[in-house]
Design an enzyme around this catalytic site. Structure first.
Site, PDB file in Angstrom:
ATOM      1  CG  MET A  29      -8.788   1.393   0.732  1.00  0.00           C
ATOM      2  SD  MET A  29      -9.532  -0.378   1.748  1.00  0.00           S
ATOM      3  CE  MET A  29      -9.859  -0.664   0.079  1.00  0.00           C
ATOM      4  CD  GLN A 103      -8.467   9.280  -3.314  1.00  0.00           C
ATOM      5  OE1 GLN A 103      -7.230   9.125  -2.978  1.00  0.00           O
ATOM      6  NE2 GLN A 103      -9.632   9.710  -2.019  1.00  0.00           N
ATOM      7  CE1 TYR A 184      -2.149  12.006   2.051  1.00  0.00           C
ATOM      8  CE2 TYR A 184      -3.720  11.351   3.501  1.00  0.00           C
ATOM      9  CZ  TYR A 184      -2.826  10.944   2.474  1.00  0.00           C
ATOM     10  OH  TYR A 184      -2.469   9.447   3.248  1.00  0.00           O
ATOM     11  N   GLY A 295     -13.815   4.160  12.422  1.00  0.00           N
ATOM     12  CA  GLY A 295     -14.452   3.675  12.890  1.00  0.00           C
ATOM     13  C   GLY A 295     -14.721   2.188  12.529  1.00  0.00           C
TER      14      GLY A 295
END
Length: 369
Positions: A29, A103, A184, A295
Site C-alpha cells: 500500500m 515490491q 504500473y 471492492g
C-alpha cells in the site's frame, strides 16, 4: 490460548526458507512516507514493525530507477541512502519477528516531471496517457502523453529491476516482488489499451517485458527470492483488458517453470474474470490471493473461503492492516477489527493515521517517533 484450528488463516506455512506463522499477508500500500530524496522516513520502520505479526509483509511499491518514480516522496531503492533507509525498516521488522518482501514498482506512464527527482518525462509501452490527474510535489496535475519506450529504454528498465532487486537484498529484504499489477509498467505492457506496439513487445509478445524483467531479477538474486504480483482485468487508472485469460495463461506458462517464491494474484471486483480459479491450476508454486481489489475490503470470512477452496495458499489484506496493526492477533482472539478512519492521512507524511493505531489491547505496538 488462541485455537489455530478455528481458521485456516492461522495455520503455519513454509515459504522456501521462511517459516510463516500464519497465512495472512500484508498487501502493498502506497503511503508517501519518504523524504524528498526518496529515503523512507524513520516512522516507516515503526509502521512495518507494528505489523510484523503478518505471515509476510509486502512493502509499498518502491521505485527501481529514477525514471520509474511514480510520486513525490514515494521511496526508492536506487541510492545508498535509500538502501540504508530500508535497512532500518527491515531490521525493525526482523527484530519484531517478521518477514518482509520489497515490491519493485516502476511507474511507466503513471508519473509526471514534477513527481520525479530527475524531472524526467514519463515513458511507457505506447504513447497513451492515463485518464486521471497525477499527484506531484505541487498538487494534482494533468497527465502527460508518455514517450513510447525504445528498445534501449526497455533494456534499461529490465536492468534497473535487477539492480534494484540486488539493492533490496542488500537492504535486508527477505524477498522481492515485481509489481506487474494495478496499472504500473509491467501491467501497461500486458493490457490491451496501453500496449499498442507492433514490435516484439506488442501483440502476441505483450508478455515479453514481464518475462524478461522476472528473468533478470532471478539471475540477480535467485528464483527462491523472486515473486510477481498480477491483477488480470483490473481497470484501475484506465486500464482495459477485454479478455485477460489468454494473456495471463501464456504469461504463467513462461513464469511457472522458473520456480519463483510466489505469485501474488489479485481478483478485481467487477472484471468478470475469475483469475484465481482459472490460474491456480496453472501455477505449481505458492500463490497469494487477494480478493479485495476495487471492492469491499477483504474480510476474515472471505479470506478463509479462498483458502478452503484451494484457490490460494495465503491471502493478502490491505485496508484492514491500516487500522489494525495486530490483525492476525485479532483474528486469533476474536477481537473486533477496526475500520479505517478518514483517508485524510493515507498519503501524508506524519504518524497520524499511520503509526498511531492501537493494538486490540489499546496500547501502541511501537511508539511513533
Amino acid at each position: 490460548m488462541p485455537n489455530h484450528e478455528t481458521s485456516p488463516l492461522l495455520t503455519p506455512y513454509t515459504l522456501g526458507s521462511l517459516e510463516l506463522p500464519n497465512r495472512i499477508a500484508m498487501a502493498p500500500m502506497t503511503r508517501y512516507r519518504g523524504d524528498e530524496d526518496g529515503v523512507p522516513l524513520p516512522i516507516v520502520a515503526d509502521y512495518y514493525a507494528q505489523r510484523a505479526g503478518a505471515g509476510l509483509i509486502v512493502s509499498e511499491g518502491i521505485w527501481p530507477s529514477f525514471s520509474g518514480q511514480s510520486g513525490w516522496r514515494i521511496p526508492g531503492l536506487v541510492t545508498e541512502d535509500q538502501v540504508r533507509g530500508w535497512r532500518r525498516v527491515t531490521d525493525a521488522v526482523h527484530a519484531a519477528g517478521g518477514r518482509i518482501a520489497a515490491q519493485l514498482m516502476h511507474a511507466g506512464r503513471n508519473t509526471h516531471p514534477d513527481s520525479r527527482i530527475d524531472g524526467g518525462h514519463p515513458l511507457a509501452p505506447s504513447p497513451v496517457p492515463q485518464p486521471l490527474p497525477v499527484r506531484t510535489r505541487y498538487g494534482k496535475a494533468d497527465p502527460l502523453v508518455p514517450a513510447e519506450m525504445t528498445g534501449e529504454d526497455i533494456r534499461t528498465a529490465v536492468a534497473d529491476h535487477a539492480r534494484a532487486a540486488r539493492n533490496a537484498i542488500r537492504a535486508g529484504f527477505d524477498l522481492v516482488e515485481l509489481h506487474g499489477a494495478n496499472s504500473y509498467l509491467i501491467h501497461q505492457f500486458l493490457a490491451d489499451n496501453t500496449n499498442l506496439r507492433t514490435d516484439a513487445y506488442g501483440g502476441s509478445g505483450r508478455t515479453r517485458f514481464a518475462v524478461e524483467a522476472v528473468r533478470a531479477v532471478v539471475a540477480e538474486i535467485g528464483a527462491e527470492r523472486t515473486a510477481i504480483r498480477l491483477s488480470p482485468g483490473n481497470s484501475q487508472f484506465g486500464m482495459a483488458e477485454a479478455d485477460p485469460a489468454p494473456v495471463y495463461r501464456s504469461l504463467l506458462a513462461e513464469l511457472d517453470p522458473l520456480g519463483l517464491a510466489y505469485l501474488h494474484l489479485t481478483e478485481a471486483a467487477g472484471s468478470g474474470y475469475r483469475a484465481l480459479a482459472d490460474l491456480r491450476p496453472r501455477w505449481s508454486g505458492t500463490l497469494i490471493g487477494n480478493v479485495g481489489e476495487n471492492g469491499e475490503a477483504t474480510t476474515k470470512g472471505a479470506a478463509e473461503e479462498v483458502l478452503r477452496s484451494g484457490r490460494a495458499d495465503l491471502v493478502s489484506f490491505g485496508r484492514a492492516f491500516i487500522s489494525n496493526p495486530d490483525l492476525p492477533h485479532r483474528f486469533a482472539t476474536g477481537a473486533p477489527v477496526a475500520p479505517p478512519e478518514s483517508k485524510e492521512h493515507f498519503y501524508s507524511q506524519g504518524p497520524e493515521g499511520y503509526t498511531d493505531y492501537p493494538a486490540a489491547s489499546g496500547a501502541l505496538l511501537t511508539a511513533a517517533r
